[in-house]
Write a protein that holds these residues in place. Sequence first.
Motif, PDB file in Angstrom:
ATOM      1  N   LEU A 320      38.244  26.793   9.589  1.00  0.00           N
ATOM      2  CA  LEU A 320      39.572  26.236   9.368  1.00  0.00           C
ATOM      3  C   LEU A 320      40.594  27.074  10.127  1.00  0.00           C
ATOM      4  CD1 LEU A 320      40.966  23.937   7.736  1.00  0.00           C
ATOM      5  CD2 LEU A 320      41.530  25.668   6.030  1.00  0.00           C
ATOM      6  N   LEU A 321      41.494  26.387  10.779  1.00  0.00           N
ATOM      7  CA  LEU A 321      42.470  27.080  11.615  1.00  0.00           C
ATOM      8  C   LEU A 321      43.421  27.925  10.760  1.00  0.00           C
ATOM      9  CD1 LEU A 321      43.195  24.159  14.079  1.00  0.00           C
ATOM     10  CD2 LEU A 321      41.790  26.183  14.485  1.00  0.00           C
ATOM     11  N   PRO A 322      43.857  29.077  11.289  1.00  0.00           N
ATOM     12  CA  PRO A 322      44.670  30.023  10.496  1.00  0.00           C
ATOM     13  C   PRO A 322      45.920  29.401   9.881  1.00  0.00           C
ATOM     14  CG  PRO A 322      43.889  31.088  12.483  1.00  0.00           C
ATOM     15  CD  PRO A 322      43.493  29.645  12.603  1.00  0.00           C
ATOM     16  N   GLU A 323      46.603  28.547  10.613  1.00  0.00           N
ATOM     17  CA  GLU A 323      47.833  27.957  10.079  1.00  0.00           C
ATOM     18  C   GLU A 323      47.552  27.133   8.830  1.00  0.00           C
ATOM     19  OE1 GLU A 323      51.798  27.251   9.624  1.00  0.00           O
ATOM     20  OE2 GLU A 323      50.793  28.679  10.970  1.00  0.00           O
ATOM     21  N   LEU A 324      46.413  26.438   8.806  1.00  0.00           N
ATOM     22  CA  LEU A 324      46.061  25.644   7.635  1.00  0.00           C
ATOM     23  C   LEU A 324      45.643  26.536   6.465  1.00  0.00           C
ATOM     24  CD1 LEU A 324      44.109  22.668   9.270  1.00  0.00           C
ATOM     25  CD2 LEU A 324      46.544  22.860   8.712  1.00  0.00           C
ATOM     26  N   ARG A 325      45.025  27.660   6.739  1.00  0.00           N
ATOM     27  CA  ARG A 325      44.674  28.602   5.669  1.00  0.00           C
ATOM     28  C   ARG A 325      45.948  29.098   4.967  1.00  0.00           C
ATOM     29  NH1 ARG A 325      39.940  32.521   8.242  1.00  0.00           N
ATOM     30  NH2 ARG A 325      39.040  30.996   9.676  1.00  0.00           N
ATOM     31  N   ARG A 326      46.933  29.423   5.776  1.00  0.00           N
ATOM     32  CA  ARG A 326      48.200  29.908   5.220  1.00  0.00           C
ATOM     33  C   ARG A 326      48.851  28.834   4.345  1.00  0.00           C
ATOM     34  NH1 ARG A 326      50.997  34.190   6.904  1.00  0.00           N
ATOM     35  NH2 ARG A 326      49.744  34.306   8.815  1.00  0.00           N
ATOM     36  N   LYS A 327      48.800  27.584   4.816  1.00  0.00           N
ATOM     37  CA  LYS A 327      49.396  26.485   4.056  1.00  0.00           C
ATOM     38  C   LYS A 327      48.667  26.255   2.738  1.00  0.00           C
ATOM     39  CE  LYS A 327      51.257  23.915   8.030  1.00  0.00           C
ATOM     40  NZ  LYS A 327      51.176  22.674   8.842  1.00  0.00           N
ATOM     41  N   ASN A 361      42.394  34.782   9.636  1.00  0.00           N
ATOM     42  CA  ASN A 361      41.904  34.754  11.014  1.00  0.00           C
ATOM     43  C   ASN A 361      40.397  34.926  11.157  1.00  0.00           C
ATOM     44  OD1 ASN A 361      44.421  34.699  12.904  1.00  0.00           O
ATOM     45  ND2 ASN A 361      44.949  36.196  11.310  1.00  0.00           N
ATOM     46  N   SER A 362      39.783  35.697  10.291  1.00  0.00           N
ATOM     47  CA  SER A 362      38.367  35.980  10.495  1.00  0.00           C
ATOM     48  C   SER A 362      37.487  34.934   9.815  1.00  0.00           C
ATOM     49  CB  SER A 362      38.019  37.366   9.947  1.00  0.00           C
ATOM     50  OG  SER A 362      37.717  37.315   8.567  1.00  0.00           O
ATOM     51  N   SER A 363      36.191  35.015  10.123  1.00  0.00           N
ATOM     52  CA  SER A 363      35.196  34.184   9.451  1.00  0.00           C
ATOM     53  C   SER A 363      34.425  34.994   8.419  1.00  0.00           C
ATOM     54  CB  SER A 363      34.228  33.576  10.474  1.00  0.00           C
ATOM     55  OG  SER A 363      34.921  32.715  11.354  1.00  0.00           O
ATOM     56  N   VAL A 454      42.017  26.740  21.523  1.00  0.00           N
ATOM     57  CA  VAL A 454      42.998  25.704  21.865  1.00  0.00           C
ATOM     58  C   VAL A 454      43.377  24.901  20.620  1.00  0.00           C
ATOM     59  CG1 VAL A 454      43.479  23.717  23.336  1.00  0.00           C
ATOM     60  CG2 VAL A 454      42.079  25.602  24.211  1.00  0.00           C
ATOM     61  N   GLU A 455      42.389  24.629  19.773  1.00  0.00           N
ATOM     62  CA  GLU A 455      42.661  23.899  18.530  1.00  0.00           C
ATOM     63  C   GLU A 455      43.610  24.692  17.638  1.00  0.00           C
ATOM     64  OE1 GLU A 455      38.217  21.858  18.566  1.00  0.00           O
ATOM     65  OE2 GLU A 455      38.697  23.438  17.119  1.00  0.00           O
ATOM     66  N   HIS A 456      43.440  25.985  17.601  1.00  0.00           N
ATOM     67  CA  HIS A 456      44.319  26.849  16.800  1.00  0.00           C
ATOM     68  C   HIS A 456      45.779  26.687  17.213  1.00  0.00           C
ATOM     69  CE1 HIS A 456      46.258  30.381  15.155  1.00  0.00           C
ATOM     70  NE2 HIS A 456      46.434  30.878  16.357  1.00  0.00           N
ATOM     71  N   ASN A 466      45.238  16.815  12.721  1.00  0.00           N
ATOM     72  CA  ASN A 466      43.972  17.498  12.970  1.00  0.00           C
ATOM     73  C   ASN A 466      43.621  17.326  14.437  1.00  0.00           C
ATOM     74  OD1 ASN A 466      41.757  19.062  12.432  1.00  0.00           O
ATOM     75  ND2 ASN A 466      40.704  17.562  11.148  1.00  0.00           N
ATOM     76  N   VAL A 467      42.791  18.235  14.964  1.00  0.00           N
ATOM     77  CA  VAL A 467      42.495  18.231  16.387  1.00  0.00           C
ATOM     78  C   VAL A 467      41.080  18.711  16.624  1.00  0.00           C
ATOM     79  CG1 VAL A 467      43.495  20.535  16.648  1.00  0.00           C
ATOM     80  CG2 VAL A 467      43.215  19.089  18.670  1.00  0.00           C
ATOM     81  N   CYS A 468      40.443  18.166  17.641  1.00  0.00           N
ATOM     82  CA  CYS A 468      39.133  18.616  18.076  1.00  0.00           C
ATOM     83  C   CYS A 468      39.109  18.576  19.603  1.00  0.00           C
ATOM     84  CB  CYS A 468      38.034  17.722  17.501  1.00  0.00           C
ATOM     85  SG  CYS A 468      36.373  18.309  17.876  1.00  0.00           S
TER      86      CYS A 468
END
Length: 559
Positions: A320-327, A361-363, A454-456, A466-468
């Motif tokens: 999951l992209l970092p911005e969505l984790r924050r949200k 940011n990390s996995s 790039v998706e990030h 959403n993007v892929c």
Amino acid sequence: MLAGCTPWPQEFAQRYREQGYWEDITLDEMLRRSARGRPDATALVDGDRAISYAQLVVHIDRLAANLVDLGLQSRDRVVFQLGNSIEFVVAFFALMRIGVIPVMALPAHRQAEIRRFALHAQATAYFIPDGAGGFDYRALAREVRAEAPSLRLTIAAGQGGDDAIGLAALLSAAPSEAALARLRAAPACAPDDVALMMLSGGTTGLPKFIPRTHNDYVYNCKQSGAVAGFGPDTVFLALLPMAHGYTLASPGILAALAHGGRVVVGHDLGAESVFPLIEKEAVTVLCGGVPLAVNWLASDWPERCDLSSLRIYMNGGARLLPELRRKIEAKFGCTYVESYGTGEGLLNQTRIDDPEEIRFNSSGRPISDADEIKVIDDAGNEVPDGCVGELVVRGPYTFRGYYHAPEATAAAFTADGFYRMGDAVRKVDGYVYVEGRIKDLINRGGEKVSSEEVEHHLIAHPAVRNVCVVAMPDPVYGERACAFVIPGDAAPLDFDAMKAFLIGRGIAKFKLPERLEIVESFPLSPAGKILRRELRAIIAAKLDAEQASEGDGGATPTR
């Protein structure tokens, strides 16, 4: 060990036992330890139904005895396709009780997959849902039985009929004395034997079988649950298919039960169902995937419900992209946990007390001190921390080979027994940072472009829900990047605006997508992962059609 499976080398098995990673118990015994400690506590809730740990064990023993009466015996394989329910859990543990090995099929699998599963496993029985989603699983079972001579039994959730034995009757009928005597006999299987067969990801073709032993899977679920803080007060909401390793045991329902917690069975993924259920059952752990996170963040239901019980939101299946984790943390009022792993074994998780920089940011990092991980280059040499390479691993819960698939096994392992994850990652201070699948690194004339990077950047655009980003063929560079975007509520994104936005974020120009495709949804695997190979096929077909149109004098479409 079951024929066709690869055991751990003796020196590793001895080490894992001596150091306490393997307890030499079965999954059935793991559950019974929880039941002895908390017999009256609620184990499972499914709608208006609830059963205690003690009741769960009674149901398991009754069903196990009746399955013995039907002729099922230790080391038989069965295709197991039940949907989310209390019956799923009872049937799963009944199979563990008698040593029968389930092949964990998903409800979304159809004739091509189920036929292959039954034939490859030489399955003796097929457990099916009872018309879930309007699909006729009984007709599917008839088709498969006609092609798989080993299949003797079809066991259907709900009531039986001419072509299937009803699971409801098996759960309620008093077993014969002979079956009970056999059930009371010696243990049906050894802790180091195969407990179940998971399925490989299947985003590039038909899945392979992953044998998981009792020893390694007990450790898998207990340790991943311990890292996530599971305990008797855990209330785990099982939404994604229970047959998927993420929901089953990573940490999943098995971890919740191993730690004495409660499992709430979910059936509907819509926000209008999920968040009222969290409030009603005081759910503490919610697990989802990328598509669900995107949809739930776009809903107002989280604000309409009391989510004060929720402690953890865990994401798995894809990064999951970092911005969505924050949200998620801001909107759900809980701690975000990223879970990155594989059905073959290795699990990484961020920790609850990790700083934001790590959580967003990390996995994560491996759940076990015994996990040996390396990041290697194309020649097999370990690269320095911070450099991108392929992640390889071996450990007490990472398997040693696919079932009856020697060629696939040989390709999947290094000479010294490390499993190739197939992911391009960086390792920094013990934490793993996923850059994407090895094959999802776009090779643009020798310059490697990470789809995830790039998706990030693109997900931060207000017009992007959403993007892929995938590779598309190019006669000059070999590959270029194409961005598939599901639009958000803001003004629609066009190609020039996308390019300007990315340049404004300081991205290197060779990384810019060179085509934009606006879509309503992404193709998903039965496990909910975005099927990048299908998106690659879609854009390749479009390019072929456009080239043919140009050759016929037609107009070239705009990007």
